[in-house]
Design a protein around this motif. Structure first.
Motif, PDB file in Angstrom:
ATOM      1  N   THR A  80       0.825  -1.207   0.000  1.00 49.08           N
ATOM      2  CA  THR A  80       0.000   0.000   0.000  1.00 49.08           C
ATOM      3  C   THR A  80       0.861   1.259   0.000  1.00 49.08           C
ATOM      4  O   THR A  80       0.501   2.262  -0.635  1.00 49.08           O
ATOM      5  CB  THR A  80      -0.946  -0.012   1.204  1.00 49.08           C
ATOM      6  N   ALA A  81       1.997   1.225   0.699  1.00 46.76           N
ATOM      7  CA  ALA A  81       2.908   2.376   0.690  1.00 46.76           C
ATOM      8  C   ALA A  81       3.390   2.664  -0.731  1.00 46.76           C
ATOM      9  O   ALA A  81       3.448   3.828  -1.162  1.00 46.76           O
ATOM     10  CB  ALA A  81       4.104   2.116   1.607  1.00 46.76           C
ATOM     11  N   VAL A  82       3.699   1.621  -1.480  1.00 53.24           N
ATOM     12  CA  VAL A  82       4.109   1.779  -2.880  1.00 53.24           C
ATOM     13  C   VAL A  82       2.959   2.354  -3.706  1.00 53.24           C
ATOM     14  O   VAL A  82       3.141   3.247  -4.539  1.00 53.24           O
ATOM     15  CB  VAL A  82       4.578   0.429  -3.468  1.00 53.24           C
ATOM     16  N   ALA A  83       1.749   1.841  -3.471  1.00 53.92           N
ATOM     17  CA  ALA A  83       0.573   2.325  -4.206  1.00 53.92           C
ATOM     18  C   ALA A  83       0.340   3.808  -3.942  1.00 53.92           C
ATOM     19  O   ALA A  83       0.045   4.576  -4.867  1.00 53.92           O
ATOM     20  CB  ALA A  83      -0.664   1.514  -3.800  1.00 53.92           C
ATOM     21  N   TYR A  84       0.480   4.245  -2.691  1.00 53.74           N
ATOM     22  CA  TYR A  84       0.311   5.656  -2.357  1.00 53.74           C
ATOM     23  C   TYR A  84       1.341   6.522  -3.087  1.00 53.74           C
ATOM     24  O   TYR A  84       1.024   7.618  -3.573  1.00 53.74           O
ATOM     25  CB  TYR A  84       0.462   5.860  -0.851  1.00 53.74           C
ATOM     26  N   ALA A  85       2.578   6.051  -3.137  1.00 48.60           N
ATOM     27  CA  ALA A  85       3.621   6.812  -3.829  1.00 48.60           C
ATOM     28  C   ALA A  85       3.300   6.939  -5.318  1.00 48.60           C
ATOM     29  O   ALA A  85       3.509   7.994  -5.926  1.00 48.60           O
ATOM     30  CB  ALA A  85       4.977   6.135  -3.628  1.00 48.60           C
ATOM     31  N   LEU A  86       2.792   5.865  -5.904  1.00 47.21           N
ATOM     32  CA  LEU A  86       2.418   5.895  -7.325  1.00 47.21           C
ATOM     33  C   LEU A  86       1.272   6.881  -7.564  1.00 47.21           C
ATOM     34  O   LEU A  86       1.260   7.605  -8.569  1.00 47.21           O
ATOM     35  CB  LEU A  86       2.019   4.490  -7.785  1.00 47.21           C
ATOM     36  N   ILE A  87       0.301   6.901  -6.646  1.00 48.21           N
ATOM     37  CA  ILE A  87      -0.804   7.851  -6.775  1.00 48.21           C
ATOM     38  C   ILE A  87      -0.278   9.285  -6.715  1.00 48.21           C
ATOM     39  O   ILE A  87      -0.671  10.151  -7.514  1.00 48.21           O
ATOM     40  CB  ILE A  87      -1.851   7.626  -5.663  1.00 48.21           C
ATOM     41  N   ALA A  88       0.630   9.545  -5.769  1.00 46.74           N
ATOM     42  CA  ALA A  88       1.155  10.898  -5.580  1.00 46.74           C
ATOM     43  C   ALA A  88       1.786  11.460  -6.847  1.00 46.74           C
ATOM     44  O   ALA A  88       1.627  12.647  -7.156  1.00 46.74           O
ATOM     45  CB  ALA A  88       2.172  10.905  -4.435  1.00 46.74           C
ATOM     46  N   PHE A  89       2.483  10.622  -7.605  1.00 45.94           N
ATOM     47  CA  PHE A  89       3.266  11.131  -8.731  1.00 45.94           C
ATOM     48  C   PHE A  89       2.690  10.812 -10.112  1.00 45.94           C
ATOM     49  O   PHE A  89       3.074  11.442 -11.096  1.00 45.94           O
ATOM     50  CB  PHE A  89       4.691  10.585  -8.642  1.00 45.94           C
ATOM     51  N   ILE A  93      -6.348   5.840 -13.915  1.00 43.95           N
ATOM     52  CA  ILE A  93      -5.068   5.567 -13.240  1.00 43.95           C
ATOM     53  C   ILE A  93      -5.286   5.533 -11.731  1.00 43.95           C
ATOM     54  O   ILE A  93      -4.724   4.696 -11.014  1.00 43.95           O
ATOM     55  CB  ILE A  93      -4.015   6.627 -13.618  1.00 43.95           C
ATOM     56  N   MET A  94      -6.113   6.460 -11.243  1.00 47.91           N
ATOM     57  CA  MET A  94      -6.427   6.491  -9.809  1.00 47.91           C
ATOM     58  C   MET A  94      -7.065   5.177  -9.373  1.00 47.91           C
ATOM     59  O   MET A  94      -6.699   4.608  -8.331  1.00 47.91           O
ATOM     60  CB  MET A  94      -7.374   7.654  -9.530  1.00 47.91           C
ATOM     61  N   TYR A  95      -7.998   4.662 -10.152  1.00 48.49           N
ATOM     62  CA  TYR A  95      -8.678   3.419  -9.804  1.00 48.49           C
ATOM     63  C   TYR A  95      -7.683   2.261  -9.740  1.00 48.49           C
ATOM     64  O   TYR A  95      -7.766   1.398  -8.850  1.00 48.49           O
ATOM     65  CB  TYR A  95      -9.770   3.099 -10.825  1.00 48.49           C
ATOM     66  N   LEU A  96      -6.750   2.216 -10.688  1.00 47.41           N
ATOM     67  CA  LEU A  96      -5.764   1.130 -10.741  1.00 47.41           C
ATOM     68  C   LEU A  96      -4.906   1.115  -9.474  1.00 47.41           C
ATOM     69  O   LEU A  96      -4.722   0.066  -8.840  1.00 47.41           O
ATOM     70  CB  LEU A  96      -4.880   1.294 -11.979  1.00 47.41           C
ATOM     71  N   PHE A  97      -4.398   2.278  -9.087  1.00 46.67           N
ATOM     72  CA  PHE A  97      -3.526   2.344  -7.921  1.00 46.67           C
ATOM     73  C   PHE A  97      -4.304   2.170  -6.616  1.00 46.67           C
ATOM     74  O   PHE A  97      -3.767   1.653  -5.624  1.00 46.67           O
ATOM     75  CB  PHE A  97      -2.756   3.666  -7.914  1.00 46.67           C
ATOM     76  N   GLY A 128      -5.630  -1.255  -1.832  1.00 50.36           N
ATOM     77  CA  GLY A 128      -6.597  -2.055  -1.094  1.00 50.36           C
ATOM     78  C   GLY A 128      -5.996  -3.264  -0.405  1.00 50.36           C
ATOM     79  O   GLY A 128      -6.581  -3.797   0.544  1.00 50.36           O
ATOM     80  N   ILE A 129      -4.811  -3.705  -0.847  1.00 54.47           N
ATOM     81  CA  ILE A 129      -4.159  -4.864  -0.226  1.00 54.47           C
ATOM     82  C   ILE A 129      -3.821  -4.563   1.233  1.00 54.47           C
ATOM     83  O   ILE A 129      -4.121  -5.350   2.139  1.00 54.47           O
ATOM     84  CB  ILE A 129      -2.901  -5.258  -1.022  1.00 54.47           C
ATOM     85  N   CYS A 143       0.873   9.783   3.263  1.00 52.59           N
ATOM     86  CA  CYS A 143       0.303   8.436   3.389  1.00 52.59           C
ATOM     87  C   CYS A 143       1.371   7.359   3.197  1.00 52.59           C
ATOM     88  O   CYS A 143       1.455   6.399   3.972  1.00 52.59           O
ATOM     89  CB  CYS A 143      -0.808   8.229   2.362  1.00 52.59           C
ATOM     90  N   ALA A 144       2.200   7.510   2.164  1.00 50.12           N
ATOM     91  CA  ALA A 144       3.214   6.511   1.848  1.00 50.12           C
ATOM     92  C   ALA A 144       4.254   6.400   2.959  1.00 50.12           C
ATOM     93  O   ALA A 144       4.646   5.289   3.359  1.00 50.12           O
ATOM     94  CB  ALA A 144       3.893   6.858   0.523  1.00 50.12           C
ATOM     95  N   ILE A 145       4.700   7.525   3.478  1.00 52.32           N
ATOM     96  CA  ILE A 145       5.701   7.517   4.551  1.00 52.32           C
ATOM     97  C   ILE A 145       5.129   6.855   5.807  1.00 52.32           C
ATOM     98  O   ILE A 145       5.801   6.027   6.452  1.00 52.32           O
ATOM     99  CB  ILE A 145       6.168   8.953   4.860  1.00 52.32           C
TER     100      ILE A 145
END
Length: 478
Positions: free
Chosen positions: A366-375, A382-386, A391-392, A453-455
């Motif tokens: 989820t931390a990785v997913a948040y970072a992907l959303i941020a950038f 794209i938002m739905y995918l990340f 959700g994991i 969120c990611a941090i």
């Protein structure tokens, strides 16, 4: 007792999950509709919305701890958890009906102030939810033995609750949030009252000494929540500032509170439970769970409350209606993953590899997913995918920690400790509403929402990996 309860069969786990589902659905309605209503219908800014959201954590601090302690000690209506589930469900249903009528309530009271009415409605809803939420989780530990059955109980809880959470966001996105609110009021009433009447509770809990008068000890409570002292001190400080209207133009206290929090969290995690007596080791084990769980809720709450601000900036071409739909669909996808994984994937993996390991690595995803959303999240698709990837970790946060925590405390004090465990949720939520909101309100780039969120999720994952896995009892052993 129903035969499905005697057998601990899948239908019983489903029935057992419905009261928690009712409260989860009420929260889903609040998450989907409250920020949207306050922003688009009443014109409140991001910081004012954060203050309204602060009502929920305050209700959690008072409601869950007090109700948890009381429900451990009382017995009426043939249950210790049943009365609070029923009463809280009825009140939560009525409070939901007040959400779309904040403006009308304000007018009927002679325009006392929109902010004041919004806070009052949010507080009444959260108090109602918190009257029930602790008992709906504690009852699962009460009626399931430690080990695989309890893990299944909490993963089934999230699967059923998550499935209806998805329904909440789909209704909000496909139709509108007003229909969602009225549908939610009916569902909350049915799912809290009816199942509670059919679940038989044990009158004496495992390990309970009926002759011993277990008293509430503030010293013991403060000692058990030591990893959360930094969150607690900052929440008090920020609340005083908001109530007095005093403005501070620096972040010295925020930095100090963060350092205090990190110190107590990692000081707790660095201790070895084998160096303590059995009783002290249990308290230490509980503290470790609090320490690890708290930072994940900084990431979760920041996403829920300020996702709309991120989307407003990054997808500025969306209309108000499209923005509301994008938020609803994003949370629907997040909860769809969280509904499917616990019982079908996380439960079996946790039994095989250990609950703590599975939980920690889910948070890292989820931390990785948040970072992907941020950038990289610049379009709804794209938002739905990340969000699906995010959700994991969300599926783990709302299922596995309950099973982990419940086996590190006394069964006879399950309600109290479930309430104290909730402090690792509500105190970080208060920090988000009172502190993180100030920072994000001043941030020029709202990508910082998901950077925070990611941090936070990364810190939480590392913290969980510092906790030793507790052996799961073999229920098949002779």
């Amino acid at each position: 007792m129903l035969s499905i309860q005697k057998k601990l069969s899948a239908p019983f786990y489903m029935l057992l999950s419905l009261p928690s589902t009712a409260m989860g659905f009420a929260l889903s309605v609040q998450i989907s509709a409250l920020s949207w209503l306050l922003s688009t219908q009443y014109g409140l800014d991001i910081h004012e919305i954060g203050i309204v959201w602060a009502a929920g954590p305050i209700a959690g601090i008072l409601g869950q701890v007090i109700v948890g302690f009381i429900s451990d000690k009382v017995w009426f209506w043939n249950g210790r958890r049943r009365p609070f589930i029923i009463i809280g469900g009825v009140l939560a249903s009525l409070s939901l009906l007040a959400l779309p009528n904040i403006g009308i309530i304000n007018e009927s009271l002679g325009h006392v102030g929109l902010m004041a009415v919004a806070i009052a409605v949010a507080l009444s809803l959260d108090l109602s939810i918190n009257v029930s939420f602790n008992p709906t989780r504690s009852i699962i530990a009460d009626v399931t033995p430690a080990g695989e059955q309890r893990t299944l109980g909490y993963t089934w809880m999230q699967t059923i609750s998550g499935t209806f959470g998805v329904l909440a966001y789909v209704i909000g996105g496909f139709w509108n949030n007003f229909l969602l609110i009225y549908f939610g009021a009916a569902l909350v009433l049915l799912f809290s009252v009816i199942p509670a009447l059919f679940i038989e509770e044990p009158k004496v809990l495992e390990g309970e000494n009926k002759e011993a008068d277990v008293k509430f000890s503030w010293y013991e409570v403060l000692s058990d929540i030591k990893p959360l002292w930094g969150f607690l001190v900052y929440s008090i400080y920020a609340s005083v500032l908001h109530l007095t209207g005093f403005e501070v133009k620096h972040y010295y206290f925020e930095i100090l509170a963060l350092l205090i929090t990190l110190y107590f969290v990692f000081e707790t995690l660095s201790k070895n439970e084998n160096d303590f007596s059995e009783s002290d080791a249990k308290h230490l084990g509980f503290k470790k769970v609090l320490a690890a769980h708290s930072f994940s809720w900084i990431g979760i709450q920041t996403m829920f409350v300020f996702c709309y601000a991120f989307l407003q900036e990054k997808m500025s071409t969306l209309t108000t209606e499209e923005l509301g739909q994008t938020i609803s669909y994003s949370f629907a996808i997040l909860n769809a993953v969280a509904a499917l994984l616990p019982a079908l994937v996380l439960g079996p993996l946790a039994i095989k590899f250990g609950r703590i390991q599975v939980h920690a690595y889910a948070l890292l995803v989820t931390a990785v997913a948040y970072a992907l959303i941020a950038f990289f999240a610049t379009t709804p698709m794209i938002m739905y995918l990340f969000m699906a990837l995010a959700g994991i970790g969300w599926s783990a946060v709302v299922s596995l920690p309950f099973a982990i925590m419940s086996e590190r405390v006394e069964n006879a004090k399950m309600g109290l400790y479930m309430g104290l465990f909730n402090l690792s949720v509500v105190l970080p939520q208060l920090v988000v509403s009172l502190g993180v909101s100030l920072f994000l309100n001043k941030a020029d780039d709202k990508s910082m929402v998901f950077v925070v969120c990611a941090i936070s999720m990364t810190i939480s994952a590392v913290s969980w990996l510092m906790i030793k896995e507790k052996p799961v009892p073999d229920v098949n052993a002779n």
